[in-house]
Design a protein around this motif. Structure first.
Motif, PDB file in Angstrom:
ATOM      1  N   LEU A  68       0.837  -1.189   0.000  1.00  0.00           N
ATOM      2  CA  LEU A  68       0.000   0.000   0.000  1.00  0.00           C
ATOM      3  C   LEU A  68       0.877   1.246   0.000  1.00  0.00           C
ATOM      4  O   LEU A  68       1.861   1.325   0.741  1.00  0.00           O
ATOM      5  CB  LEU A  68      -0.901   0.021   1.238  1.00  0.00           C
ATOM      6  CG  LEU A  68      -1.907  -1.117   1.352  1.00  0.00           C
ATOM      7  CD1 LEU A  68      -2.660  -1.022   2.672  1.00  0.00           C
ATOM      8  CD2 LEU A  68      -2.875  -1.094   0.187  1.00  0.00           C
ATOM      9  N   CYS A  69       0.509   2.216  -0.825  1.00  0.00           N
ATOM     10  CA  CYS A  69       1.220   3.491  -0.834  1.00  0.00           C
ATOM     11  C   CYS A  69       1.074   4.122   0.553  1.00  0.00           C
ATOM     12  O   CYS A  69      -0.038   4.214   1.074  1.00  0.00           O
ATOM     13  CB  CYS A  69       0.641   4.415  -1.902  1.00  0.00           C
ATOM     14  SG  CYS A  69       1.246   6.115  -1.810  1.00  0.00           S
ATOM     15  N   PRO A  70       2.168   4.558   1.184  1.00  0.00           N
ATOM     16  CA  PRO A  70       2.088   5.158   2.523  1.00  0.00           C
ATOM     17  C   PRO A  70       1.280   6.454   2.564  1.00  0.00           C
ATOM     18  O   PRO A  70       0.782   6.834   3.617  1.00  0.00           O
ATOM     19  CB  PRO A  70       3.550   5.437   2.880  1.00  0.00           C
ATOM     20  CG  PRO A  70       4.358   4.570   1.992  1.00  0.00           C
ATOM     21  CD  PRO A  70       3.553   4.390   0.743  1.00  0.00           C
ATOM     22  N   LYS A  71       1.146   7.139   1.427  1.00  0.00           N
ATOM     23  CA  LYS A  71       0.440   8.421   1.419  1.00  0.00           C
ATOM     24  C   LYS A  71      -1.049   8.261   1.114  1.00  0.00           C
ATOM     25  O   LYS A  71      -1.894   8.746   1.853  1.00  0.00           O
ATOM     26  CB  LYS A  71       1.086   9.354   0.401  1.00  0.00           C
ATOM     27  CG  LYS A  71       0.488  10.743   0.402  1.00  0.00           C
ATOM     28  CD  LYS A  71       1.240  11.665  -0.534  1.00  0.00           C
ATOM     29  CE  LYS A  71       0.613  13.047  -0.515  1.00  0.00           C
ATOM     30  NZ  LYS A  71       1.287  13.922  -1.480  1.00  0.00           N
ATOM     31  N   CYS A  72      -1.404   7.575   0.002  1.00  0.00           N
ATOM     32  CA  CYS A  72      -2.818   7.511  -0.407  1.00  0.00           C
ATOM     33  C   CYS A  72      -3.447   6.128  -0.196  1.00  0.00           C
ATOM     34  O   CYS A  72      -4.631   5.948  -0.413  1.00  0.00           O
ATOM     35  CB  CYS A  72      -2.971   7.935  -1.869  1.00  0.00           C
ATOM     36  SG  CYS A  72      -2.319   6.736  -3.061  1.00  0.00           S
ATOM     37  N   HIS A  73      -2.657   5.145   0.184  1.00  0.00           N
ATOM     38  CA  HIS A  73      -3.113   3.775   0.484  1.00  0.00           C
ATOM     39  C   HIS A  73      -3.641   3.024  -0.733  1.00  0.00           C
ATOM     40  O   HIS A  73      -4.392   2.062  -0.590  1.00  0.00           O
ATOM     41  CB  HIS A  73      -4.148   3.772   1.619  1.00  0.00           C
ATOM     42  CG  HIS A  73      -3.627   4.409   2.852  1.00  0.00           C
ATOM     43  ND1 HIS A  73      -2.680   3.820   3.654  1.00  0.00           N
ATOM     44  CD2 HIS A  73      -3.887   5.618   3.407  1.00  0.00           C
ATOM     45  CE1 HIS A  73      -2.393   4.614   4.661  1.00  0.00           C
ATOM     46  NE2 HIS A  73      -3.105   5.729   4.540  1.00  0.00           N
ATOM     47  N   ARG A  74      -3.259   3.449  -1.941  1.00  0.00           N
ATOM     48  CA  ARG A  74      -3.590   2.672  -3.142  1.00  0.00           C
ATOM     49  C   ARG A  74      -2.707   1.431  -3.181  1.00  0.00           C
ATOM     50  O   ARG A  74      -1.587   1.427  -2.670  1.00  0.00           O
ATOM     51  CB  ARG A  74      -3.335   3.472  -4.418  1.00  0.00           C
ATOM     52  CG  ARG A  74      -4.333   4.541  -4.674  1.00  0.00           C
ATOM     53  CD  ARG A  74      -4.021   5.205  -6.018  1.00  0.00           C
ATOM     54  NE  ARG A  74      -4.846   6.350  -6.241  1.00  0.00           N
ATOM     55  CZ  ARG A  74      -5.979   6.327  -6.908  1.00  0.00           C
ATOM     56  NH1 ARG A  74      -6.415   5.208  -7.414  1.00  0.00           N
ATOM     57  NH2 ARG A  74      -6.685   7.413  -7.066  1.00  0.00           N
ATOM     58  N   VAL A  75      -3.196   0.402  -3.850  1.00  0.00           N
ATOM     59  CA  VAL A  75      -2.409  -0.812  -4.015  1.00  0.00           C
ATOM     60  C   VAL A  75      -1.352  -0.557  -5.087  1.00  0.00           C
ATOM     61  O   VAL A  75      -1.655  -0.051  -6.159  1.00  0.00           O
ATOM     62  CB  VAL A  75      -3.304  -2.003  -4.417  1.00  0.00           C
ATOM     63  CG1 VAL A  75      -2.467  -3.244  -4.658  1.00  0.00           C
ATOM     64  CG2 VAL A  75      -4.349  -2.249  -3.349  1.00  0.00           C
ATOM     65  N   VAL A  76      -0.101  -0.902  -4.778  1.00  0.00           N
ATOM     66  CA  VAL A  76       1.018  -0.758  -5.702  1.00  0.00           C
ATOM     67  C   VAL A  76       1.594  -2.150  -5.915  1.00  0.00           C
ATOM     68  O   VAL A  76       1.849  -2.874  -4.960  1.00  0.00           O
ATOM     69  CB  VAL A  76       2.092   0.198  -5.133  1.00  0.00           C
ATOM     70  CG1 VAL A  76       3.282   0.291  -6.061  1.00  0.00           C
ATOM     71  CG2 VAL A  76       1.494   1.570  -4.863  1.00  0.00           C
ATOM     72  N   GLU A  77       1.815  -2.505  -7.184  1.00  0.00           N
ATOM     73  CA  GLU A  77       2.323  -3.834  -7.512  1.00  0.00           C
ATOM     74  C   GLU A  77       3.769  -3.735  -7.972  1.00  0.00           C
ATOM     75  O   GLU A  77       4.121  -2.868  -8.768  1.00  0.00           O
ATOM     76  CB  GLU A  77       1.480  -4.467  -8.606  1.00  0.00           C
ATOM     77  CG  GLU A  77       1.901  -5.858  -8.981  1.00  0.00           C
ATOM     78  CD  GLU A  77       1.029  -6.460 -10.066  1.00  0.00           C
ATOM     79  OE1 GLU A  77       0.920  -7.687 -10.096  1.00  0.00           O
ATOM     80  OE2 GLU A  77       0.467  -5.709 -10.876  1.00  0.00           O
TER      81      GLU A  77
END
Length: 138
Positions: free
Chosen positions: A6-15
């Motif tokens: 998870l992106c630490p700023k926006c919490h989107r899933v990053v692969e």
């Protein structure tokens, strides 16, 4: 799950499939592969692991094939051809949500299991996408 954080700023899933541990939310660190994201730079090792979760249970509506056939029997889908037989689609239209242009008529729908990837999902359209088409002749 193993390749996702998870992106630490926006919490989107990053692969991450390969490469260094420097990440940018929404793109490859060294450019290319643009996706939705906030652009925040972070280290892969410091990001929280992604975990699957179900926020709600979605109950799909029950339907019978006979109801779908009857409900869309007289619908005309102008400018749409069946990808299997090539004829214009009249009646229920089966549109693949994974492919850019793959529609099937009711007569060819039974052959989808042998002609199209089994993991693709089809949307069943029983109404014309453009209602103005209903007044036009076939």
């Amino acid at each position: 799950e193993a390749h996702c954080r998870l992106c630490p700023k926006c919490h989107r899933v990053v692969e991450k499939m390969s490469g260094c541990d420097s990440m940018v939310c929404g793109s490859d660190y060294h450019g290319g592969n643009e996706q939705a994201g906030c652009g925040h730079s972070f280290a892969w090792a410091n990001a929280l692991r992604y975990q699957k979760r179900v926020d709600r249970n979605i109950v799909l509506p029950e339907f019978a094939a006979e109801v779908i056939r009857f409900r869309g029997a007289h619908v005309k889908h102008f400018f749409v051809s069946c990808a299997v037989c090539g004829s214009g689609v009249k009646g229920p239209r089966f549109r693949c949500i994974h492919c850019e242009n793959f529609d099937v008529c009711i007569n060819c729908e039974v052959r989808l299991g042998e002609l199209h990837p089994k993991d693709h999902v089809f949307e069943i359209l029983v109404d014309a996408v453009d209602p103005i088409n209903e007044d036009l002749p076939c």
